[in-house]
Design a protein around this motif. Structure first.
Motif, PDB file in Angstrom:
ATOM      1  N   GLY A 285     -46.834  -7.268  37.976  1.00  0.00           N
ATOM      2  CA  GLY A 285     -46.861  -7.723  39.470  1.00  0.00           C
ATOM      3  C   GLY A 285     -47.917  -9.097  39.297  1.00  0.00           C
ATOM      4  O   GLY A 285     -47.736 -10.200  38.326  1.00  0.00           O
ATOM      5  N   ASP A 286     -48.766  -9.099  40.251  1.00  0.00           N
ATOM      6  CA  ASP A 286     -49.804 -10.203  40.256  1.00  0.00           C
ATOM      7  C   ASP A 286     -51.157  -9.850  39.546  1.00  0.00           C
ATOM      8  O   ASP A 286     -52.121 -10.619  39.523  1.00  0.00           O
ATOM      9  CB  ASP A 286     -50.032 -10.621  41.607  1.00  0.00           C
ATOM     10  N   LYS A 287     -51.043  -8.728  38.774  1.00  0.00           N
ATOM     11  CA  LYS A 287     -52.124  -8.588  37.886  1.00  0.00           C
ATOM     12  C   LYS A 287     -51.835  -8.302  36.500  1.00  0.00           C
ATOM     13  O   LYS A 287     -50.942  -8.316  35.848  1.00  0.00           O
ATOM     14  CB  LYS A 287     -52.891  -7.073  38.322  1.00  0.00           C
ATOM     15  N   TRP A 288     -53.011  -8.539  35.774  1.00  0.00           N
ATOM     16  CA  TRP A 288     -52.819  -8.231  34.424  1.00  0.00           C
ATOM     17  C   TRP A 288     -53.592  -6.877  33.907  1.00  0.00           C
ATOM     18  O   TRP A 288     -54.514  -6.645  34.231  1.00  0.00           O
ATOM     19  CB  TRP A 288     -53.548  -9.425  33.504  1.00  0.00           C
ATOM     20  N   VAL A 289     -53.131  -6.347  32.853  1.00  0.00           N
ATOM     21  CA  VAL A 289     -53.256  -5.065  32.314  1.00  0.00           C
ATOM     22  C   VAL A 289     -53.676  -5.223  30.649  1.00  0.00           C
ATOM     23  O   VAL A 289     -52.877  -5.782  30.095  1.00  0.00           O
ATOM     24  CB  VAL A 289     -52.320  -3.991  32.591  1.00  0.00           C
ATOM     25  N   MET A 290     -54.823  -4.825  30.258  1.00  0.00           N
ATOM     26  CA  MET A 290     -55.018  -4.646  29.111  1.00  0.00           C
ATOM     27  C   MET A 290     -55.072  -3.395  28.265  1.00  0.00           C
ATOM     28  O   MET A 290     -55.730  -2.521  28.906  1.00  0.00           O
ATOM     29  CB  MET A 290     -56.378  -5.364  28.646  1.00  0.00           C
ATOM     30  N   LYS A 291     -53.882  -3.115  27.444  1.00  0.00           N
ATOM     31  CA  LYS A 291     -53.673  -1.925  26.882  1.00  0.00           C
ATOM     32  C   LYS A 291     -54.666  -1.899  25.604  1.00  0.00           C
ATOM     33  O   LYS A 291     -54.619  -2.886  24.743  1.00  0.00           O
ATOM     34  CB  LYS A 291     -52.308  -1.682  26.326  1.00  0.00           C
ATOM     35  N   ILE A 292     -55.334  -1.102  25.452  1.00  0.00           N
ATOM     36  CA  ILE A 292     -56.468  -0.899  24.147  1.00  0.00           C
ATOM     37  C   ILE A 292     -56.050   0.238  23.505  1.00  0.00           C
ATOM     38  O   ILE A 292     -56.188   1.247  24.038  1.00  0.00           O
ATOM     39  CB  ILE A 292     -57.992  -1.052  24.910  1.00  0.00           C
ATOM     40  N   ASP A 293     -55.973   0.141  22.305  1.00  0.00           N
ATOM     41  CA  ASP A 293     -55.974   1.327  21.595  1.00  0.00           C
ATOM     42  C   ASP A 293     -57.011   1.478  20.264  1.00  0.00           C
ATOM     43  O   ASP A 293     -57.251   0.298  19.739  1.00  0.00           O
ATOM     44  CB  ASP A 293     -54.536   1.333  20.526  1.00  0.00           C
ATOM     45  N   ILE A 294     -57.794   2.292  20.279  1.00  0.00           N
ATOM     46  CA  ILE A 294     -58.849   2.360  19.446  1.00  0.00           C
ATOM     47  C   ILE A 294     -58.790   3.570  18.447  1.00  0.00           C
ATOM     48  O   ILE A 294     -58.448   5.070  18.781  1.00  0.00           O
ATOM     49  CB  ILE A 294     -60.377   2.901  20.184  1.00  0.00           C
ATOM     50  N   ALA A 295     -58.798   3.363  17.214  1.00  0.00           N
ATOM     51  CA  ALA A 295     -58.696   4.581  16.341  1.00  0.00           C
ATOM     52  C   ALA A 295     -60.085   4.381  15.498  1.00  0.00           C
ATOM     53  O   ALA A 295     -60.655   3.466  15.014  1.00  0.00           O
ATOM     54  CB  ALA A 295     -57.653   3.910  15.032  1.00  0.00           C
ATOM     55  N   ALA A 296     -60.526   5.585  15.346  1.00  0.00           N
ATOM     56  CA  ALA A 296     -61.793   5.901  14.803  1.00  0.00           C
ATOM     57  C   ALA A 296     -61.543   7.146  13.895  1.00  0.00           C
ATOM     58  O   ALA A 296     -60.864   8.171  13.937  1.00  0.00           O
ATOM     59  CB  ALA A 296     -62.906   6.299  15.756  1.00  0.00           C
ATOM     60  N   GLN A 297     -62.451   7.022  12.736  1.00  0.00           N
ATOM     61  CA  GLN A 297     -62.630   8.093  11.580  1.00  0.00           C
ATOM     62  C   GLN A 297     -63.923   8.265  11.163  1.00  0.00           C
ATOM     63  O   GLN A 297     -64.815   7.401  11.361  1.00  0.00           O
ATOM     64  CB  GLN A 297     -61.831   7.747  10.279  1.00  0.00           C
ATOM     65  N   GLY A 298     -64.317   9.642  11.211  1.00  0.00           N
ATOM     66  CA  GLY A 298     -65.707   9.963  10.753  1.00  0.00           C
ATOM     67  C   GLY A 298     -66.087  11.189  10.471  1.00  0.00           C
ATOM     68  O   GLY A 298     -64.941  12.208  10.078  1.00  0.00           O
ATOM     69  N   THR A 299     -67.137  11.727  10.613  1.00  0.00           N
ATOM     70  CA  THR A 299     -67.451  13.142  10.223  1.00  0.00           C
ATOM     71  C   THR A 299     -68.300  13.935  10.971  1.00  0.00           C
ATOM     72  O   THR A 299     -68.892  13.143  12.015  1.00  0.00           O
ATOM     73  CB  THR A 299     -68.466  13.345   8.867  1.00  0.00           C
ATOM     74  N   LEU A 300     -68.389  15.110  11.124  1.00  0.00           N
ATOM     75  CA  LEU A 300     -69.054  15.950  11.983  1.00  0.00           C
ATOM     76  C   LEU A 300     -70.628  16.064  11.607  1.00  0.00           C
ATOM     77  O   LEU A 300     -70.777  16.578  10.596  1.00  0.00           O
ATOM     78  CB  LEU A 300     -68.604  17.246  12.358  1.00  0.00           C
ATOM     79  N   LEU A 301     -71.475  15.405  12.436  1.00  0.00           N
ATOM     80  CA  LEU A 301     -73.069  15.695  12.015  1.00  0.00           C
ATOM     81  C   LEU A 301     -73.669  16.806  12.423  1.00  0.00           C
ATOM     82  O   LEU A 301     -74.271  17.583  11.809  1.00  0.00           O
ATOM     83  CB  LEU A 301     -73.841  14.435  12.563  1.00  0.00           C
ATOM     84  N   GLU A 302     -73.592  17.343  13.701  1.00  0.00           N
ATOM     85  CA  GLU A 302     -74.150  18.286  14.457  1.00  0.00           C
ATOM     86  C   GLU A 302     -73.184  19.087  15.369  1.00  0.00           C
ATOM     87  O   GLU A 302     -72.239  18.499  15.948  1.00  0.00           O
ATOM     88  CB  GLU A 302     -75.307  17.841  15.467  1.00  0.00           C
TER      89      GLU A 302
END
Length: 402
Positions: A285-302
């Motif tokens: 329509g009259d607005k812009w939408v930003m689709k954001i994909d975040i991929a993260a990888q890591g380990t459990l600390l606590e």
């Protein structure tokens, strides 16, 4: 052979004439950091000068400050620098300058003159790190920092360490600031410095003889700049969201609660070892939408939650909790930036890259259109390791039948 003869001839000429452009150490004052303030309608330029004798004497138990801080004023930067020669026995040498700190009043006045001076001065380097300060820049430069001999170098190492290990703030150089402010959105964000603790100045060497100093310089808040003026601040947590939104998270730690919705004590944490953020702007329509994909990888600390992490379904639940927490951090940062109506996220640049024809009529009114944007966020977290135990310490400590 011809090339070798030319090199030999050049060497002979150097031996005969000497080093025509050499700089004698005894003739210069090496600047390790500079500060910019705005007071009483004039620019105040503060220099942190290294004292070589004091540094070499530290090994022998010297009790002298390794730097000297002094200021000069002027209607412009070059005049302020020129006036410094009235109280200095040596020529100021900026080639080893590592940081520039801009006081809040100077930043609100506008940092354009500072950037102009850097573009014109052959001694200046665009790799100098930039910081803001809610107090005066001079106050920050006067502080001595434990473990380090030169405070300017210590602050520079501080932001490098932060960017690598925590990613709450990004290392911003003069070059980065220039590119952002000359870009499509004409906006940038610069990390701030503050004096944490009692507020007592640590500008005396004897304060470092104690096991704990009353105050210390630390990174605090993120300054938002539009055009060339400071328009607002956001806090540390919101700054983390900005780093995720600009794809500048390298390694960081995310704490999370055990319940869906993030309610309760955040007694568990995961270490992010790698992440990437991808953007896709869409017009609806009259607005812009930003689709954001975040991929993260890591380990459990606590791990302070129940369940058996030897079961894949339990690991999946923990990953969902981390995803939810990352999403909350990101949206917190987005709302803070949108409130100030300053596109330090580079959303406008993404539209320009992916929809150049649509950006052309949008650019002139982007400051009004940016806050109207909507963000659609998707976070995907993968735990590569949960540690040596499938249960939390408290769960493992319980005896069967207790």
């Amino acid at each position: 052979m011809k090339a070798i003869r030319i090199l030999l001839l050049g060497s002979l000429l150097l031996l005969q004439t000497g080093c025509w452009n050499r700089v004698e150490l005894n003739d210069i004052a090496i600047i390790s950091a500079t500060g910019v303030d705005w007071e009483n309608g004039k620019w105040v330029l503060t220099n942190q000068v290294v004292i070589p004798k004091a540094i070499s004497g530290q090994a022998g138990g010297g009790r002298t400050a390794t730097v000297n801080v002094f200021s000069s004023t002027g209607d412009n930067f070059r005049i302020a620098i020129s006036k410094a020669s009235q109280e200095s026995s040596r020529r100021l040498y900026f080639s080893h300058n590592q940081i520039v700190i801009i006081g809040q009043e100077a930043a609100r006045k506008g940092i354009g003159p500072l950037l102009e001076a850097y573009l014109r001065n052959h001694d200046s380097r665009e790799t100098v790190d930039v910081f803001l300060s809610k107090s005066t820049a001079r106050l920050m430069l006067e502080q001595l920092i434990p473990l380090e001999q030169i405070p300017g170098a210590a602050i520079q190492r501080m932001i490098v360490n932060e960017e690598i290990n925590s990613s709450s703030y990004r290392q911003m150089t003069i070059h980065h600031v220039l590119m952002d402010l000359l870009g499509h959105t004409k906006a940038t964000s610069i990390p701030g410095l503050a004096l944490a603790g009692s507020g007592e100045s640590t500008d005396r060497v004897d304060t470092l003889s104690q096991t704990s100093t009353p105050s210390k310089v630390r990174l605090s808040e993120l300054g938002l700049v539009y055009g060339d003026k400071l328009v607002g601040w956001i806090n540390d947590e919101q700054s983390k969201g900005v780093m995720w939104l600009t794809n500048h998270v390298d390694k960081t730690t995310v704490s999370f609660a055990c319940s869906v919705g993030g309610k309760g004590r955040e007694g568990s944490s995961a270490r992010i070892l790698h992440s990437s953020t991808k953007f896709k702007p869409l017009q609806r329509g009259d607005k812009w939408v930003m689709k954001i994909d975040i991929a993260a990888q890591g380990t459990l600390l606590e791990y302070d939650c129940g369940g058996d992490l030897m079961k894949p379904v339990e690991v999946w639940e923990v990953e969902r909790l981390v995803e939810e927490r990352i999403a909350a951090i990101v949206m917190n940062g987005w709302e803070a930036v949108r409130k100030h109506k300053v596109d330090v996220l580079g959303f406008g640049t993404q539209i320009y890259k992916q929809h150049p024809k649509a950006w052309k009529p949008l650019e002139s009114r982007w400051k009004e259109e940016f806050p109207r944007m909507e963000v659609e966020l998707n976070v995907n977290m993968k735990l590569s390791s949960t540690g040596m135990s499938g249960k939390s310490f408290k769960e493992a400590q319980k005896k069967p039948g207790a």
